[in-house]
Design an enzyme around this catalytic site. Sequence first.
Site, PDB file in Angstrom:
ATOM      1  N   CYS A 209      78.802  -0.611   7.735  1.00 28.99           N
ATOM      2  CA  CYS A 209      78.640  -0.575   6.502  1.00 28.99           C
ATOM      3  C   CYS A 209      77.302  -0.164   6.741  1.00 28.99           C
ATOM      4  O   CYS A 209      76.391  -0.638   6.821  1.00 28.99           O
ATOM      5  CB  CYS A 209      78.752  -1.862   5.738  1.00 28.99           C
ATOM      6  SG  CYS A 209      78.938  -2.053   4.662  1.00 28.99           S
ATOM      7  N   ASP A 341      78.775   5.307  -5.342  1.00 30.65           N
ATOM      8  CA  ASP A 341      79.354   3.561  -3.949  1.00 30.65           C
ATOM      9  C   ASP A 341      77.952   4.727  -3.076  1.00 30.65           C
ATOM     10  O   ASP A 341      78.223   6.522  -2.983  1.00 30.65           O
ATOM     11  CB  ASP A 341      79.948   3.329  -3.592  1.00 30.65           C
ATOM     12  CG  ASP A 341      80.357   2.362  -2.934  1.00 30.65           C
ATOM     13  OD1 ASP A 341      78.715   2.182  -2.149  1.00 30.65           O
ATOM     14  OD2 ASP A 341      80.445   1.826  -2.085  1.00 30.65           O
ATOM     15  N   ASN A 342      77.533   3.880  -2.001  1.00 33.77           N
ATOM     16  CA  ASN A 342      76.912   5.267  -0.211  1.00 33.77           C
ATOM     17  C   ASN A 342      76.092   5.814  -1.040  1.00 33.77           C
ATOM     18  O   ASN A 342      76.342   7.440  -0.808  1.00 33.77           O
ATOM     19  CB  ASN A 342      78.001   5.528   0.117  1.00 33.77           C
ATOM     20  CG  ASN A 342      79.564   4.939   0.286  1.00 33.77           C
ATOM     21  OD1 ASN A 342      78.890   3.849   1.030  1.00 33.77           O
ATOM     22  ND2 ASN A 342      80.486   4.569   0.310  1.00 33.77           N
TER      23      ASN A 342
END
Length: 937
Positions: A209, A341-342
């Site tokens: 993750c 996100d990310n």
Amino acid sequence: MFTPLADLASRMRLNTHTGKSSSSSDDLSNGSNRSGESSPFTSSGITSPATELSNSFDLGKATDAHLPEPFFPATIVDTKDAKSLKARPLPDTLPYPSLPQEEVCRVIDQQDKGTPDEWVPRDSRMVRLTGKHPFNAEARLKDLYSYGFFTPSNLFFVRNHGAVPMVDEPTAREWKVEISGLCQNPVTFSLNDLRSMFEVVTIPITLVCAGNRRKEQNVVQKSLGFSWGAAGLSTALFTGVRLSDVLEFVQPQKGAKHVIFEGGDNLPNGPYGTSQLLSWARDRRKGMMLAWAMNGLPLEPDHGFPIRLVVPGQIGGRSVKWLRKIELSRQESQHHLHFHDNKVLPMPLGPDRARAEKDWWYDPRYIIRDLNVNSAIACPDHDEVLQVASTDQYTLRGYAYAGGGRRVTRVEISFDEGTTWELAQIHYLEDLFRDVPYDDSIYGTLDLTESDQSFCWCFWSFEVGVEVLKSASSITVRAMDESLALQPRDMYWNATGMMNNWWFRVCIHHLEDGSLKFEHPTMAGTQPGGWMQRLKDAGQDPSKPEINPKRSASSVAENPAEPVEEVKMTKPGVTRKITLEELAAHANDETPWFVVRGEVYDATEYLNEHPGGPQSITLVAGDDATEDFIAIHSADAKRKLEEYHIGTLVGSLVEESKLEASDPTIFLHPKQWKAVRLVSTTTVSRDSKIFRFALDSPDQTLGLPTGQHVYVRLKRKVERDGKKVADGELVQRAYTPLSRDVDKGFIDMLVKIYYPCNEYPLGGRMTLGFAELEEGDVVDLKGPIGHFTWLGSARASIHGKEHSVGQVGMVCAGSGITPILQVLRGIFEDSRDTTTKVWVLDVNRHFEDILCKAELDDLLEKYPDRLQLRYSLTGRPLPDGWSQSTGRITREMLVKYLPEPSEGGIVCICGPPSMEQSVKDTLREMGWCSTNQIIIF
């Protein structure tokens, strides 16, 4: 238009072992493998992999050997065969690492009861990072490391953005992956098509993750993400087909630059989706695959059953689960979470600014693809105690990984906080797969003999003398990969808290009996412990740790460092003195002033910018907000407060409030927090509950005028010594009760629980606090507060002035129905009022989300000439026979379902801040007056 799959197959065959186009007879029907033996995948006379598995596990018969049917996880199919619950072992004659022989969990965790995932079995050993729902969890580092190279599915980390799609056996049989866009052969594949038309391969892959080790960043300053520990990674054998083979089959067209992937989950802003550069996706060496199995067993629901994308060497967020669609496109994915996100945003950008300034999320420079080099110490474990008299040597152990297929080339250990370093031994268990290829009816081809890519973690070890540990204050590890990228000494703090890879340090405490106790930097989730929080509590900066040698755990607590300088919240040169009378003149919604630590702030210009909406400010207008502000605001928010500083208060609001007498028959006090105890909880929908709290006396009324609110304050729960205790973050906000003010002895709060999602990874902090409450728990109330009161007899008080009101428009969403319902009751239960007319527009996602619908419909039936009620649903599918509106609120809806602007009209609004502001802006354009006709609760 899609070309029929049979026609495509006849025009273009794929060699089962090279993946290259071929027009010769050496195709899928040939049935030979590299050793000259019959292939287990293709020949009609040979058992297919899924057929063999279904025969041996009693999961049903394949209807056609050419098109083997899917096989199903033990959590989906009710099988009594124990073999179906364990990873299918590889032959003992092969030099591969062993697969963990642990039965797949089939027990429903009690924490999932009442959530959309209550059907998904989960291992109770997993550390939950986002409360009950959605499920985001990692194993304890000690447990993860103890299993060795491969991770059992029970302890494989999970990152879910919402509810797990409920894919049963019939749904899985019909599951399709649609491939479209800029390709010559758009097609829809079933899982059987993929198995029969392409080479089945297995690859060992470590997924990580992007938030791995984020808890360390959150201790320094809270980021936008939840607190992963150092176990946000796992390794498995993934089985499926190569993405490069599938893309070769569909023949990308000129102009295609990106491959977009979309999952089958149902999220507030659309399904999860992201994209890859087409040049990377077509590169066989990158190892991207469409996988249906882990460790020889079907994917479990949490891990993407029935099929997922797996992208080695990149962050886990690129490996889309529950894969439904693949599109070849000129532009990158436009999915909400591809942008929001990310990302690793620049360090100067704090969480509040990142939320407010959306352009940062769309800058392609900040996207994360490849993992960065990282390492951690697993042995010694956190709180492990070493009796030094029992041994002369100790073996330090841990893991390391790199991204993009790069190899970790060195791991170094330091015992003097990075002044000198020593080389650790690295154990590349992935290399064992490079020696011998393997063909199998379940795993397909497992062959890394020609691969030079490193897609898995490696382990390291270092033998150290106990005398060295006795003279040291810490153990530090860092790793380097073959591109010479080295873990940095200092943390690169960023608003998302992602890709944290500074040196991993374990503190050594020298106990009085001579033994050594080890302390890791943090513990995952809400678990207490770790030297970072300890140093922060002692006033040190945990991002620049200074650990003194031979300093005992007790002496650290007794001799805290000098506290670090607090964030400055006053403007230089401001010397104005402000009286209590001047402050009281700004106890309004238009020019609100408030006090923090004796300093006065004018929030007029910030009302519409505040992330929590203007009400968060107007609720404390003219009041001392010190306790509330300091408790719930970030360092960014405190720094921003300096801009609005206008002077220093003369006198004390706190002292004034203590002089006020209170009526014993009324519970609420406007200046003092008062405790109430939870006596019952009632579930009214999948994410909404009614919480009943007891007042001080069964004869007391709440003392809340119609249209006003109470301020609720509670402490989030954290785990200490195996128990959940209310000793975490202090959160508070305004609520309107569901109960009537004539009710005695209790207050009912209808609360919609906002579980974590991608846009707000921490979820609704306040509502999650409610979800954690158990009977007997206590929260604090203060009030009444608000700038609107329905007085009865067709009259209302707005900002302290009375108005005659004959027409009332109401717009609400979700739990925003509660203040609307109180005013509706105030109007229709008033025998003196027979003329006031009301229009209600109630917007929700799904039919079951409509709260208090029975009471609303009952009022409509009783007063059809005075009440107009309109519902709108934004989600899909719609219920059968739905005749009301669909979609979000539009100008056309407001024109059609609200009264026209008039002197005797008002509009009340309650819902998410973005909806409230949008509706307010539109109403102003329609001619409504924002100061005394538009009321935002």
